[in-house]
Design a protein around this motif. Structure first.
Motif, short mmCIF file in Angstrom:
data_model
loop_
_atom_site.label_atom_id
_atom_site.label_comp_id
_atom_site.label_asym_id
_atom_site.label_seq_id
_atom_site.Cartn_x
_atom_site.Cartn_y
_atom_site.Cartn_z
N LEU A 1 8.11 2.21 12.61
CA LEU A 1 8.51 1.67 13.92
C LEU A 1 8.41 0.09 13.75
O LEU A 1 9.14 -0.55 14.55
CB LEU A 1 7.17 2.03 14.80
CG LEU A 1 7.09 3.62 15.11
CD1 LEU A 1 5.89 3.91 15.99
CD2 LEU A 1 8.42 3.72 16.18
N SER A 2 7.63 -0.35 13.12
CA SER A 2 7.77 -1.88 12.74
C SER A 2 8.99 -2.36 12.32
O SER A 2 9.59 -3.36 12.83
CB SER A 2 6.41 -2.26 11.96
OG SER A 2 5.41 -2.14 12.41
N CYS A 3 9.60 -1.70 11.32
CA CYS A 3 10.91 -1.90 10.47
C CYS A 3 12.08 -2.06 11.91
O CYS A 3 12.92 -2.76 11.92
CB CYS A 3 11.14 -1.15 9.36
SG CYS A 3 10.02 -1.45 8.26
N MET B 1 0.23 5.64 8.07
CA MET B 1 0.84 4.48 7.76
C MET B 1 2.26 4.31 7.81
O MET B 1 2.87 3.44 8.22
CB MET B 1 0.43 3.87 6.18
CG MET B 1 -1.10 3.51 6.40
SD MET B 1 -1.43 2.77 4.74
CE MET B 1 -0.70 1.20 4.81
N ILE B 2 3.12 5.71 7.74
CA ILE B 2 4.39 5.64 7.80
C ILE B 2 4.94 5.28 9.08
O ILE B 2 6.04 4.92 9.18
CB ILE B 2 4.74 7.07 6.87
CG1 ILE B 2 4.54 7.19 5.56
CG2 ILE B 2 6.37 7.25 7.19
CD1 ILE B 2 5.37 6.09 4.51
N ASP B 3 4.28 6.19 9.81
CA ASP B 3 4.69 5.86 11.17
C ASP B 3 4.63 4.43 11.68
O ASP B 3 5.61 3.98 12.39
CB ASP B 3 3.96 6.89 12.38
CG ASP B 3 4.08 8.21 12.11
OD1 ASP B 3 4.89 8.62 11.49
OD2 ASP B 3 2.98 9.20 12.35
N ILE C 1 0.89 -1.15 -0.05
CA ILE C 1 -0.07 0.10 -0.04
C ILE C 1 0.96 1.43 -0.08
O ILE C 1 0.63 2.20 -0.61
CB ILE C 1 -1.06 0.08 1.22
CG1 ILE C 1 -1.85 -1.05 1.05
CG2 ILE C 1 -1.55 1.42 1.23
CD1 ILE C 1 -2.72 -1.39 2.26
N LEU C 2 1.87 1.16 0.84
CA LEU C 2 2.76 2.49 0.71
C LEU C 2 3.54 2.72 -0.60
O LEU C 2 3.66 3.80 -0.93
CB LEU C 2 3.92 2.11 1.75
CG LEU C 2 3.34 2.29 3.39
CD1 LEU C 2 4.48 1.96 4.18
CD2 LEU C 2 2.84 3.71 3.44
N ILE C 3 3.85 1.51 -1.11
CA ILE C 3 4.51 1.58 -2.43
C ILE C 3 3.47 2.50 -3.57
O ILE C 3 3.73 3.12 -4.36
CB ILE C 3 4.85 0.31 -3.20
CG1 ILE C 3 6.23 -0.12 -2.31
CG2 ILE C 3 5.51 0.33 -4.42
CD1 ILE C 3 6.87 -1.46 -2.37
N TYR C 4 2.24 1.75 -3.46
CA TYR C 4 1.25 2.33 -4.51
C TYR C 4 0.95 3.82 -4.14
O TYR C 4 0.90 4.63 -4.91
CB TYR C 4 -0.14 1.46 -4.12
CG TYR C 4 -1.39 1.93 -4.65
CD1 TYR C 4 -1.49 1.81 -5.93
CD2 TYR C 4 -2.26 2.69 -4.23
CE1 TYR C 4 -2.69 2.22 -6.80
CE2 TYR C 4 -3.49 3.32 -4.81
CZ TYR C 4 -3.67 2.84 -6.26
OH TYR C 4 -4.74 3.50 -6.69
N CYS C 5 0.64 4.06 -2.78
CA CYS C 5 0.59 5.35 -2.55
C CYS C 5 2.05 6.34 -2.94
O CYS C 5 1.41 7.49 -3.61
CB CYS C 5 0.50 5.67 -1.02
SG CYS C 5 -1.00 5.02 -0.49
N THR C 6 2.97 5.83 -2.76
CA THR C 6 4.11 6.69 -3.34
C THR C 6 3.94 6.82 -4.97
O THR C 6 4.45 7.91 -5.62
CB THR C 6 5.31 5.93 -3.16
OG1 THR C 6 5.46 5.86 -1.62
CG2 THR C 6 6.67 6.68 -3.60
#
Length: 45
Positions: A23-25, A17-19, A3-8
Motif C-alpha cells: 500500500l505504501s509503494c 508487513m506485506i500489506d 526486514i521483508l528481504i530478511y524474511c524472504t
C-alpha cells in the motif's frame, strides 16, 4: 524493506508487513505522478 528481504531469505512469513509495504509503494507512486503536474517542461536554451 530490509526486514521483508530478511524474511524472504530466511523463509519467514510476514503477511502483516506485506500489506502495509504494498500500500505504501502504490501510494507513493500515485503521489509522484501527481507532483509531476507542477514540474512542467523547463526547456531553457
Amino acid at each position: 524493506m530490509g526486514i521483508l528481504i530478511y524474511c524472504t531469505i530466511k523463509v519467514i512469513q510476514a503477511p502483516e508487513m506485506i500489506d502495509v509495504f504494498l500500500l505504501s509503494c502504490c501510494g507513493l507512486l500515485g503521489v509522484d505522478s501527481v507532483t509531476s503536474i507542477w514540474k512542467g517542461n523547463k526547456n531553457e536554451d
